[in-house]
Design a protein around this motif. Structure first.
Motif, mmCIF file in Angstrom:
data_model
loop_
_atom_site.group_PDB
_atom_site.id
_atom_site.type_symbol
_atom_site.label_atom_id
_atom_site.label_comp_id
_atom_site.label_asym_id
_atom_site.label_seq_id
_atom_site.Cartn_x
_atom_site.Cartn_y
_atom_site.Cartn_z
ATOM 1 N N ALA A 26 0.859 -1.192 0.000
ATOM 2 C CA ALA A 26 0.000 0.000 0.000
ATOM 3 C C ALA A 26 0.891 1.236 0.000
ATOM 4 O O ALA A 26 1.737 1.398 0.881
ATOM 5 N N VAL A 27 0.713 2.081 -1.014
ATOM 6 C CA VAL A 27 1.556 3.268 -1.130
ATOM 7 C C VAL A 27 0.805 4.556 -0.778
ATOM 8 O O VAL A 27 1.423 5.591 -0.545
ATOM 9 N N LYS A 28 -0.531 4.474 -0.709
ATOM 10 C CA LYS A 28 -1.322 5.660 -0.385
ATOM 11 C C LYS A 28 -2.694 5.216 0.101
ATOM 12 O O LYS A 28 -3.192 4.163 -0.293
ATOM 13 N N LYS A 29 -3.295 6.035 0.970
ATOM 14 C CA LYS A 29 -4.625 5.751 1.492
ATOM 15 C C LYS A 29 -5.502 6.975 1.272
ATOM 16 O O LYS A 29 -5.086 8.109 1.516
ATOM 17 N N LEU A 30 -6.722 6.742 0.806
ATOM 18 C CA LEU A 30 -7.700 7.805 0.604
ATOM 19 C C LEU A 30 -8.935 7.502 1.438
ATOM 20 O O LEU A 30 -9.530 6.433 1.293
ATOM 21 N N GLU A 31 -9.312 8.412 2.338
ATOM 22 C CA GLU A 31 -10.558 8.261 3.083
ATOM 23 C C GLU A 31 -11.678 8.666 2.153
ATOM 24 O O GLU A 31 -11.786 9.832 1.759
ATOM 25 N N ALA A 32 -12.527 7.696 1.781
ATOM 26 C CA ALA A 32 -13.503 7.941 0.725
ATOM 27 C C ALA A 32 -14.961 7.923 1.184
ATOM 28 O O ALA A 32 -15.714 8.841 0.865
ATOM 29 N N HIS A 33 -15.380 6.886 1.910
ATOM 30 C CA HIS A 33 -16.796 6.722 2.249
ATOM 31 C C HIS A 33 -16.960 6.149 3.651
ATOM 32 O O HIS A 33 -16.515 5.017 3.894
ATOM 33 N N PRO A 34 -17.616 6.869 4.556
ATOM 34 C CA PRO A 34 -17.905 6.260 5.857
ATOM 35 C C PRO A 34 -18.809 5.046 5.661
ATOM 36 O O PRO A 34 -19.720 5.079 4.855
ATOM 37 N N GLY A 35 -18.499 3.968 6.326
ATOM 38 C CA GLY A 35 -19.312 2.765 6.204
ATOM 39 C C GLY A 35 -18.807 1.778 5.177
ATOM 40 O O GLY A 35 -19.239 0.636 5.150
ATOM 41 N N GLY A 36 -17.925 2.197 4.295
ATOM 42 C CA GLY A 36 -17.337 1.253 3.353
ATOM 43 C C GLY A 36 -17.370 1.711 1.915
ATOM 44 O O GLY A 36 -18.293 2.408 1.493
ATOM 45 N N VAL A 37 -16.345 1.316 1.178
ATOM 46 C CA VAL A 37 -16.264 1.549 -0.263
ATOM 47 C C VAL A 37 -16.723 0.267 -0.939
ATOM 48 O O VAL A 37 -16.159 -0.800 -0.709
ATOM 49 N N LEU A 38 -17.757 0.354 -1.764
ATOM 50 C CA LEU A 38 -18.311 -0.829 -2.405
ATOM 51 C C LEU A 38 -17.893 -0.979 -3.864
ATOM 52 O O LEU A 38 -17.989 -2.059 -4.424
ATOM 53 N N SER A 39 -17.451 0.119 -4.488
ATOM 54 C CA SER A 39 -17.096 0.051 -5.895
ATOM 55 C C SER A 39 -16.052 1.108 -6.242
ATOM 56 O O SER A 39 -16.102 2.222 -5.727
ATOM 57 N N VAL A 40 -15.127 0.727 -7.131
ATOM 58 C CA VAL A 40 -14.075 1.634 -7.599
ATOM 59 C C VAL A 40 -13.970 1.476 -9.109
ATOM 60 O O VAL A 40 -13.976 0.352 -9.617
ATOM 61 N N ALA A 41 -13.876 2.587 -9.822
ATOM 62 C CA ALA A 41 -13.661 2.557 -11.274
ATOM 63 C C ALA A 41 -12.597 3.585 -11.628
ATOM 64 O O ALA A 41 -12.680 4.742 -11.209
ATOM 65 N N ALA A 42 -11.599 3.158 -12.374
ATOM 66 C CA ALA A 42 -10.515 4.056 -12.787
ATOM 67 C C ALA A 42 -10.908 4.781 -14.063
ATOM 68 O O ALA A 42 -11.396 4.169 -15.010
ATOM 69 N N LEU A 43 -10.726 6.094 -14.062
ATOM 70 C CA LEU A 43 -10.961 6.939 -15.235
ATOM 71 C C LEU A 43 -9.616 7.292 -15.860
ATOM 72 O O LEU A 43 -8.599 7.301 -15.167
ATOM 73 N N PRO A 44 -9.590 7.670 -17.124
ATOM 74 C CA PRO A 44 -8.339 8.164 -17.700
ATOM 75 C C PRO A 44 -7.817 9.390 -16.945
ATOM 76 O O PRO A 44 -6.618 9.573 -16.798
ATOM 77 N N GLU A 45 -8.756 10.196 -16.418
ATOM 78 C CA GLU A 45 -8.371 11.434 -15.726
ATOM 79 C C GLU A 45 -8.545 11.343 -14.212
ATOM 80 O O GLU A 45 -8.522 12.349 -13.520
ATOM 81 N N GLY A 46 -8.733 10.130 -13.662
ATOM 82 C CA GLY A 46 -8.903 10.018 -12.218
ATOM 83 C C GLY A 46 -9.592 8.731 -11.810
ATOM 84 O O GLY A 46 -9.277 7.649 -12.306
ATOM 85 N N MET A 47 -10.582 8.860 -10.911
ATOM 86 C CA MET A 47 -11.214 7.684 -10.339
ATOM 87 C C MET A 47 -12.623 8.014 -9.854
ATOM 88 O O MET A 47 -12.904 9.130 -9.415
ATOM 89 N N LEU A 48 -13.505 7.025 -9.934
ATOM 90 C CA LEU A 48 -14.850 7.099 -9.369
ATOM 91 C C LEU A 48 -14.923 6.106 -8.217
ATOM 92 O O LEU A 48 -14.388 5.001 -8.317
ATOM 93 N N THR A 49 -15.600 6.495 -7.130
ATOM 94 C CA THR A 49 -15.833 5.557 -6.031
ATOM 95 C C THR A 49 -17.292 5.627 -5.627
ATOM 96 O O THR A 49 -17.931 6.670 -5.704
ATOM 97 N N GLY A 50 -17.816 4.482 -5.199
ATOM 98 C CA GLY A 50 -19.182 4.415 -4.691
ATOM 99 C C GLY A 50 -19.170 3.741 -3.344
ATOM 100 O O GLY A 50 -18.431 2.772 -3.130
ATOM 101 N N GLY A 51 -19.976 4.267 -2.430
ATOM 102 C CA GLY A 51 -19.924 3.737 -1.080
ATOM 103 C C GLY A 51 -21.255 3.327 -0.511
ATOM 104 O O GLY A 51 -22.318 3.528 -1.103
ATOM 105 N N LYS A 52 -21.165 2.765 0.680
ATOM 106 C CA LYS A 52 -22.347 2.374 1.437
ATOM 107 C C LYS A 52 -23.184 3.605 1.790
ATOM 108 O O LYS A 52 -24.371 3.506 2.029
ATOM 109 N N ASP A 53 -22.548 4.786 1.798
ATOM 110 C CA ASP A 53 -23.233 6.037 2.107
ATOM 111 C C ASP A 53 -24.098 6.549 0.953
ATOM 112 O O ASP A 53 -24.785 7.553 1.083
#
Length: 199
Positions: A26-53
């Motif tokens: 693990a080289v980096k940590k991102l606090e993304a969603h309280p309750g859990g991250v359920l989905s991650v998708a990489a974009l050419p220009e970044g990233m999308l995340t979806g959470g339990k929230d």
């Protein structure tokens, strides 16, 4: 789990973080969603995340949030093409965000319905055969427009389960997580169509 365009693994976890992994570490940590991250998708220009929230978050390549959208239900899957994002929820709905780079864009449901247990109840509006109501074991009453192929109104049958009641049924032949008093088994419009009864 997904890979960024730079080949770094992005792993969403139930602690609400996305961990970036390279060469097994693990080289980096991102606090993304309280309750859990359920989905991650990489974009050419970044990233999308979806959470339990129920929030869809959009990050640039520097992991800075550039937009977020309230979907309203836990996000179990994300897909995209160009700037259009399709989001699936664990409540049986699919939403589209037409431009995830625009924070003013409003997510719209393109598919929704009942999501837990079985659908038991259906009645057609007595004055308008295009409108019908459904209820089931997911604690929801939905009003549908058959012509538009969508739910036009939805409400909870009961906000909370009875105090001291069982969390799940053990005798009924169902997979529903809701207790009996939150499950609809019958629905009927009044003769004038102004009221709905649910049993």
């Amino acid at each position: 789990v997904n890979y960024t365009t730079k080949g770094v693994g992005a792993v969403g976890t139930k602690d609400g973080n996305v961990y970036f992994v390279k060469d097994g570490k693990a080289v980096k940590k991102l606090e993304a969603h309280p309750g859990g991250v359920l989905s991650v998708a990489a974009l050419p220009e970044g990233m999308l995340t979806g959470g339990k929230d129920g929030i869809l978050r959009v990050f640039d390549n520097h992991v800075k949030e550039v937009a977020k959208f309230n979907i309203g239900a836990p996000i179990s899957s994300i897909a995209f093409q160009n700037r259009r994002t399709i989001v699936g929820t664990n409540r049986g709905a699919i939403f589209v965000v037409d431009d995830h780079s625009n924070p003013q864009c409003v997510p719209r449901a393109i598919v929704s319905g009942h999501f837990d247990g079985e659908l038991w109840a259906l009645d057609v509006h007595p004055q308008n055969s295009n409108i019908f109501a459904t209820a089931g074991e997911d604690n929801r009453l939905n009003i549908w427009d058959a012509e538009k192929h969508k739910v036009v109104a939805s409400t909870l049958l009961r906000e909370k389960a009875k105090e001291g009641g069982p969390a799940r049924r053990s005798r009924a032949a169902t997979t529903s997580a809701f207790p009996e008093e939150q499950c609809g088994r019958s629905v009927a419009f009044s003769p004038d169509g102004q009221h709905i009864a649910v049993g």
